[in-house]
Design an enzyme around this catalytic site. Structure first.
Site, PDB file in Angstrom:
ATOM      1  N   CYS A   2       0.832  -1.197   0.000  1.00 44.15           N
ATOM      2  CA  CYS A   2       0.000   0.000   0.000  1.00 44.15           C
ATOM      3  C   CYS A   2       0.869   1.250   0.000  1.00 44.15           C
ATOM      4  O   CYS A   2       1.855   1.336   0.715  1.00 44.15           O
ATOM      5  CB  CYS A   2      -0.966   0.084   1.170  1.00 44.15           C
ATOM      6  SG  CYS A   2      -2.119  -1.269   1.264  1.00 44.15           S
ATOM      7  N   ARG A  27       4.420  -0.609  -4.525  1.00 41.55           N
ATOM      8  CA  ARG A  27       4.065  -1.078  -3.182  1.00 41.55           C
ATOM      9  C   ARG A  27       2.747  -1.850  -3.168  1.00 41.55           C
ATOM     10  O   ARG A  27       2.406  -2.495  -2.168  1.00 41.55           O
ATOM     11  CB  ARG A  27       3.939   0.107  -2.233  1.00 41.55           C
ATOM     12  CG  ARG A  27       5.201   0.899  -2.077  1.00 41.55           C
ATOM     13  CD  ARG A  27       4.979   2.082  -1.176  1.00 41.55           C
ATOM     14  NE  ARG A  27       4.734   1.680   0.193  1.00 41.55           N
ATOM     15  CZ  ARG A  27       5.687   1.493   1.086  1.00 41.55           C
ATOM     16  NH1 ARG A  27       6.936   1.689   0.768  1.00 41.55           N
ATOM     17  NH2 ARG A  27       5.397   1.118   2.307  1.00 41.55           N
ATOM     18  N   TRP A  73      -2.568  -2.857  -1.727  1.00 40.98           N
ATOM     19  CA  TRP A  73      -2.205  -4.276  -1.790  1.00 40.98           C
ATOM     20  C   TRP A  73      -3.115  -4.940  -0.759  1.00 40.98           C
ATOM     21  O   TRP A  73      -2.966  -4.720   0.448  1.00 40.98           O
ATOM     22  CB  TRP A  73      -0.736  -4.474  -1.434  1.00 40.98           C
ATOM     23  CG  TRP A  73      -0.270  -5.892  -1.569  1.00 40.98           C
ATOM     24  CD1 TRP A  73       0.176  -6.500  -2.699  1.00 40.98           C
ATOM     25  CD2 TRP A  73      -0.210  -6.877  -0.535  1.00 40.98           C
ATOM     26  NE1 TRP A  73       0.514  -7.813  -2.428  1.00 40.98           N
ATOM     27  CE2 TRP A  73       0.292  -8.063  -1.109  1.00 40.98           C
ATOM     28  CE3 TRP A  73      -0.536  -6.876   0.818  1.00 40.98           C
ATOM     29  CZ2 TRP A  73       0.479  -9.237  -0.372  1.00 40.98           C
ATOM     30  CZ3 TRP A  73      -0.346  -8.040   1.549  1.00 40.98           C
ATOM     31  CH2 TRP A  73       0.162  -9.209   0.946  1.00 40.98           C
ATOM     32  N   ASN A  99      -2.341   2.080   5.461  1.00 37.49           N
ATOM     33  CA  ASN A  99      -1.378   1.024   5.118  1.00 37.49           C
ATOM     34  C   ASN A  99      -1.118   0.262   6.405  1.00 37.49           C
ATOM     35  O   ASN A  99      -0.814   0.866   7.423  1.00 37.49           O
ATOM     36  CB  ASN A  99      -0.094   1.684   4.588  1.00 37.49           C
ATOM     37  CG  ASN A  99       1.016   0.693   4.318  1.00 37.49           C
ATOM     38  OD1 ASN A  99       0.780  -0.508   4.255  1.00 37.49           O
ATOM     39  ND2 ASN A  99       2.220   1.203   4.144  1.00 37.49           N
ATOM     40  N   GLY A 100      -1.248  -1.062   6.380  1.00 37.06           N
ATOM     41  CA  GLY A 100      -1.038  -1.849   7.599  1.00 37.06           C
ATOM     42  C   GLY A 100      -2.223  -2.760   7.852  1.00 37.06           C
ATOM     43  O   GLY A 100      -3.058  -2.965   6.965  1.00 37.06           O
ATOM     44  N   GLU A 484      18.034 -18.083  -5.177  1.00 36.29           N
ATOM     45  CA  GLU A 484      17.676 -16.746  -5.667  1.00 36.29           C
ATOM     46  C   GLU A 484      17.220 -16.801  -7.128  1.00 36.29           C
ATOM     47  O   GLU A 484      16.260 -16.136  -7.528  1.00 36.29           O
ATOM     48  CB  GLU A 484      18.866 -15.796  -5.474  1.00 36.29           C
ATOM     49  CG  GLU A 484      18.697 -14.397  -6.029  1.00 36.29           C
ATOM     50  CD  GLU A 484      17.537 -13.607  -5.442  1.00 36.29           C
ATOM     51  OE1 GLU A 484      16.902 -14.068  -4.483  1.00 36.29           O
ATOM     52  OE2 GLU A 484      17.249 -12.529  -5.980  1.00 36.29           O
ATOM     53  N   LYS A 488      13.566 -15.584  -8.427  1.00 31.43           N
ATOM     54  CA  LYS A 488      13.403 -14.565  -9.480  1.00 31.43           C
ATOM     55  C   LYS A 488      12.449 -15.075 -10.548  1.00 31.43           C
ATOM     56  O   LYS A 488      11.577 -14.363 -11.004  1.00 31.43           O
ATOM     57  CB  LYS A 488      14.743 -14.214 -10.148  1.00 31.43           C
ATOM     58  CG  LYS A 488      15.707 -13.331  -9.418  1.00 31.43           C
ATOM     59  CD  LYS A 488      15.280 -11.906  -9.231  1.00 31.43           C
ATOM     60  CE  LYS A 488      14.444 -11.731  -8.015  1.00 31.43           C
ATOM     61  NZ  LYS A 488      15.001 -11.570  -6.737  1.00 31.43           N
ATOM     62  N   GLU A 491       8.696 -15.469  -9.231  1.00 31.56           N
ATOM     63  CA  GLU A 491       7.935 -14.268  -8.869  1.00 31.56           C
ATOM     64  C   GLU A 491       7.548 -13.409 -10.073  1.00 31.56           C
ATOM     65  O   GLU A 491       6.523 -12.757 -10.036  1.00 31.56           O
ATOM     66  CB  GLU A 491       8.630 -13.445  -7.785  1.00 31.56           C
ATOM     67  CG  GLU A 491       9.864 -12.720  -8.186  1.00 31.56           C
ATOM     68  CD  GLU A 491      10.478 -11.934  -7.013  1.00 31.56           C
ATOM     69  OE1 GLU A 491       9.753 -11.471  -6.133  1.00 31.56           O
ATOM     70  OE2 GLU A 491      11.717 -11.780  -7.016  1.00 31.56           O
ATOM     71  N   HIS A 507      17.897 -36.770  -3.211  1.00 30.77           N
ATOM     72  CA  HIS A 507      17.015 -37.136  -2.104  1.00 30.77           C
ATOM     73  C   HIS A 507      15.555 -36.788  -2.407  1.00 30.77           C
ATOM     74  O   HIS A 507      14.762 -36.634  -1.481  1.00 30.77           O
ATOM     75  CB  HIS A 507      17.488 -36.434  -0.823  1.00 30.77           C
ATOM     76  CG  HIS A 507      18.889 -36.814  -0.454  1.00 30.77           C
ATOM     77  ND1 HIS A 507      19.196 -38.001   0.176  1.00 30.77           N
ATOM     78  CD2 HIS A 507      20.069 -36.196  -0.693  1.00 30.77           C
ATOM     79  CE1 HIS A 507      20.503 -38.077   0.343  1.00 30.77           C
ATOM     80  NE2 HIS A 507      21.063 -37.007  -0.186  1.00 30.77           N
ATOM     81  N   LYS A 606       6.395  -4.565  -3.282  1.00 24.44           N
ATOM     82  CA  LYS A 606       7.831  -4.407  -3.092  1.00 24.44           C
ATOM     83  C   LYS A 606       8.237  -4.520  -1.630  1.00 24.44           C
ATOM     84  O   LYS A 606       9.232  -5.126  -1.295  1.00 24.44           O
ATOM     85  CB  LYS A 606       8.244  -3.041  -3.649  1.00 24.44           C
ATOM     86  CG  LYS A 606       9.719  -2.726  -3.519  1.00 24.44           C
ATOM     87  CD  LYS A 606      10.514  -3.541  -4.490  1.00 24.44           C
ATOM     88  CE  LYS A 606      12.000  -3.313  -4.381  1.00 24.44           C
ATOM     89  NZ  LYS A 606      12.756  -4.423  -4.984  1.00 24.44           N
TER      90      LYS A 606
END
Ligand code: M6R
Length: 611
Positions: A2, A27, A73, A99-100, A484, A488, A491, A507, A606
C-alpha cells in the site's frame, strides 16, 4: 504494501497525488483511490491500477489543493471498488487511507455493528473510520482527539492519512509500523509512504516514528505523539534524485536495475575498499566493531532475496572469519523464543528497511540484549533507524518488485564485512585478504562483461519460455544463488521453480527430471566442481535439459551442458556477485516473452510491511 500520498499547498492536488501514486505503485496495485477537499470532500476509487483511477478523474474540473490518495495491496477484503481506499466514516464527513493491518478489526466491527454502524466493504480500514466517528460522537471531543483515542484502541500496524470536510485545509497522518514521511516545500507539504513521490518537489523530509502523528495545514505542520505530547522533529535532506526513479529508456525498471549493477557494486565499495592499503573501512559499524569481532555468534535475519544474501553471508563469515553464523527467516525468529543474548550479534538485511517481520526480529533481538546491526538500502528507513549501527548498500532506489541490484549490493557489503572480520579476528592471512580485496575491485568490470551477453541469452530464454517447471542447483557459495535464481523466475514469470543444494537432488527432486525439465546448474571451478560435475551427469542420464552458469575455465561443464552461459572467473567467495546476474537476466527475458508484468508481478508488493 500500500502506498499513501497526500498534499496540501498551491498546486492541483489531484495531479500531485496521481503522479505520486504512480511512483508508489510498486508497493501495491490492485486498486487505487483519491479524496479531495474543496469545500466538499470528493472520493473517487476503483479496482485496478492508478491509471484506471486517473481515467476517472481526468476530466473533472476539481481544482482542490488538498487531498490524499492510496494504492492498495489487499490484506482484508478482495480488491474491488468498494474495498479500495479512501474509506468513509458512516456520516461521510471524513475519508481515511491506511497502510497496515488492524488486527482487532473483527471485534471492533462487531461492537460497532451493535451500535448501528453499517459497513459497505470487508476492510479493516473501514472499521477504523467508523471507530473514529463513534468515539467523536460519544466523547463529544474534537476530531484530533477522536483520532488519537481510536488509534489507542486498535492493535496492529498503521500508516494513515485523513481528510475531513469539517476540518477544511488540513490533513491528519499517523504511523505505527507502516512508514510515513512529510516532504517540506515552500508553502506546501507532501505526505508519502516513501520519498519517491516527493523528490521532484523537495528534498527536505521529516520521518514520522511509531506512535507519532502530524496535523498538517496551510500554516505548517505539528508533530505529536498519539498520546498528545508535542515533538520537535529533525528535518533531513534526501540524497535521492528524480533520474534514479525513472526508467532511463529501459522498458522495465527491473532491466534498468540489472544493468545498473556495475555502478551499484562500485558505489557500494567506494571509500570502503581501500585496495592500496589492503584495508576495508566500514564507518557505519566502526564504533561497534570490537563487539562484533568478539561476538560468540552472528545471527543473520532477513526475508526473501535478502535472506538469500544472508545465506551467502553465512558461507562468507564462516569461511573467511571463522565466525559461527545462523541464518534465520525473520518471519520465524520471534515465534520460537529464540536463544539470543548480549554475547550475540544480530545482523538484519533489508532493501526497503521496512519489512515488518525483519523489523520485529530487530526488536526481539534488542529486547534480549543483542547488538543489532543492519544492512539496508533505503536511507532513513525504520530498520536503519532502529538498529544499533549498520551499513547502507547505496544501490539507489530499487523500484522493480523483483530485487536485483539490492542483492548484489547486499552481498558486496557482506563480502567486505567478512574480509574485515577475518582480518580483525586473525583468521585471514594477509596474502589471501589482499587477493580478495583486489579481486573485489575488479568485480564491477566483470559484471559489465556479463551484461554484454544479455542478447546472447535471449535464445535460451525464448526456448524455455513455456516450460512449466525449472530446477536450480548450486553448491557452497552458489547454493543460495540457486535459491535466488528460482525465486526470481517464479515471482515474475509465474513458472514453478525450485532451488536446491545440488547434492540434495538425489534425495527427492531427481524424480522430477525428464526430457522436459530445464535444470539450471550454477557450476564454477570452485572446490565443489568435481561433485557438481557428477550431479550434472546424473541430470544428463535422465535427459534433463542443462543450462549451466559456468566460468571461462570450466571446459568440463561447458562440454556437458546443453547450454552454457560463460562468465569471467573470480575467487570462490566472490562468485555469487557474478553467477546471479545471468539468472536475473534469464528470468527477466522469460517473463517478457510470457507477457508478464515484470515490474509489478501479480499478488506481490515491493515492501512487505504487514506480518
Ligand atoms: O525490503 P526487504 O529486503 O526486506 O524485502 C524482503 C523481501 O520481501 C524481498 O526480497 C522479496 O523477496 C523480493 N520480491 C524478491 O525479489
Amino acid at each position: 504494501m500500500c502506498g499513501i500520498v497526500g498534499y496540501i499547498g498551491h498546486r492541483k492536488a489531484s495531479d500531485v497525488i496521481i503522479n505520486g501514486l504512480k511512483r508508489l505503485e510498486y508497493r501495491g496495485y490492485d486498486s487505487a483511490g483519491i479524496g479531495l477537499l474543496n469545500g466538499e470532500l470528493n472520493v473517487t476509487k476503483c479496482k485496478g491500477k492508478v491509471v484506471e483511477l486517473e481515467k476517472r478523474i481526468i476530466n473533472s474540473d476539481d481544482t482542490s489543493t488538498v487531498g490524499i490518495g492510496h494504492t492498495r495491496w489487499a490484506t482484508h477484503g478482495e480488491p474491488n471498488d468498494v474495498n479500495a481506499h479512501p474509506h468513509w466514516d458512516g456520516d461521510q464527513n471524513f475519508a481515511l487511507v491506511h497502510n497496515g493491518i488492524i488486527e482487532n478489526y473483527d471485534a471492533l466491527k462487531k461492537e460497532l455493528t451493535t451500535k448501528g454502524h453499517i459497513f459497505l466493504g470487508q476492510t479493516d480500514t473501514e472499521v477504523l473510520a467508523h471507530l473514529i466517528q463513534e468515539i467523536q460522537k460519544v466523547a463529544k471531543c474534537d476530531f484530533v482527539t477522536a483520532v488519537q483515542m481510536a488509534l489507542k484502541q486498535v492493535d496492529g500496524t498503521f500508516g494513515i492519512a485523513i481528510v475531513n470536510k469539517n476540518e477544511a485545509d488540513s490533513i491528519i497522518v499517523a504511523r505505527k509500523g507502516s512508514p510515513l514521511l512529510l516532504g517540506i516545500g515552500d508553502d506546501e507539504i507532501f505526505i508519502a509512504s516513501d520519498a519517491s513521490p516527493i523528490i521532484e518537489y523537495t528534498n527536505k523530509v521529516v520521518y514520522l516514528d511509531d506512535d507519532e502523528m502530524a496535523i498538517i495545514n496551510r500554516d505548517g505542520y505539528q508533530v505529536k505523539t498519539i498520546s498528545n505530547i508535542e515533538l520537535s522533529k529533525e528535518v533531513h535532506e534526501l540524497e535521492m534524485s528524480v533520474e534514479q526513479i525513472e526508467k532511463a529508456g529501459y522498458p522495465h525498471f527491473m532491466l534498468k536495475e540489472i544493468h545498473e549493477q556495475k555502478e551499484t557494486i562500485a558505489d557500494c565499495m567506494r571509500g570502503r575498499l581501500v585496495v592500496s592499503e589492503n584495508r576495508i573501512v566500514l564507518g557505519g559499524i566502526s564504533e561497534v566493531l570490537d563487539r562484533l569481532v568478539n561476538a560468540r555468534r552472528l545471527i543473520i535475519a532477513a526475508c526473501g532475496t535478502s535472506w538469500h544474501a544472508g545465506l551467502v553471508g553465512e558461507y562468507l563469515f564462516e569461511s573467511l572469519a571463522k565466525m559461527p553464523v545462523e541464518v534465520e527467516y525473520a518471519s520465524e525468529f520471534r515465534y520460537r523464543d529464540p536463544l539470543i543474548n548480549s554475547d550475540d550479534v544480530m545482523l538484519v538485511i533489508s532493501q526497503s528497511g521496512e519489512t515488518a517481520d525483519t523489523l520485529a526480529a530487530v526488536r526481539e533481538a534488542k529486547s534480549k540484549g543483542a547488538l543489532v546491526l543492519g544492512i539496508c538500502n533505503v536511507v532513513g528507513s525504520t530498520i536503519a533507524r532502529e538498529t544499533d549501527a549498520g551499513i547502507y548498500t547505496h544501490a539507489g532506489p530499487e523500484i522493480g518488485v523483483a530485487s536485483t541490484k539490492a542483492f548484489t549490493a547486499q552481498v558486496t557489503v557482506l563480502s567486505m564485512m567478512a574480509i574485515l572480520l577475518g582480518q580483525r579476528r586473525g583468521k585471514l592471512n594477509d596474502k589471501y585478504a589482499s587477493e580478495l580485496i583486489q579481486e573485489m575491485s575488479r568485480i564491477p568490470d566483470k559484471v559489465e562483461q556479463i551484461l554484454k551477453q544479455t542478447e546472447a541469452m535471449d535464445e535460451i530464454s525464448r526456448l524455455f519460455t513455456y516450460a512449466p517447471n525449472f530446477l536450480y542447483l548450486g553448491r557452497s557459495y552458489n547454493f543460495p544463488v540457486a535459491l535466488e535464481g528460482a525465486l526470481k523466475l517464479k515471482e515474475i514469470s509465474y513458472i514453478h521453480a525450485e532451488g536446491y543444494p545440488a547434492a540434495e537432488m538425489k534425495h527427492g527432486p531427481i524424480a522430477l527430471i525428464d526430457e522436459h525439465m530445464p535444470v539450471v546448474v550454477v557450476a564454477v571451478t570452485d572446490h565443489t566442481n568435481e561433485k557438481m560435475i557428477s550431479n550434472i551427469e546424473e541430470v544428463r542420464a535422465r535427459k534433463g535439459r542443462i543450462i549451466a552458469i559456468t566460468n571461462e575455465e570450466n571446459s568440463d561443464v561447458q562440454r556437458l551442458a546443453e547450454f552454457a552461459i560463460t562468465i569471467p572467473s573470480t575467487l570462490d567467495p566472490l562468485s555469487p556477485l557474478l553467477t546471479v546476474i545471468p539468472l536475473q537476466i534469464l528470468s527477466y527475458q522469460i517473463a517478457v516473452y510470457r507477457k508478464c508484468n515484470v515490474d509489478q508481478p501479480r499478488n506481490l508488493a515491493k515492501s512487505v510491511t504487514v506480518e
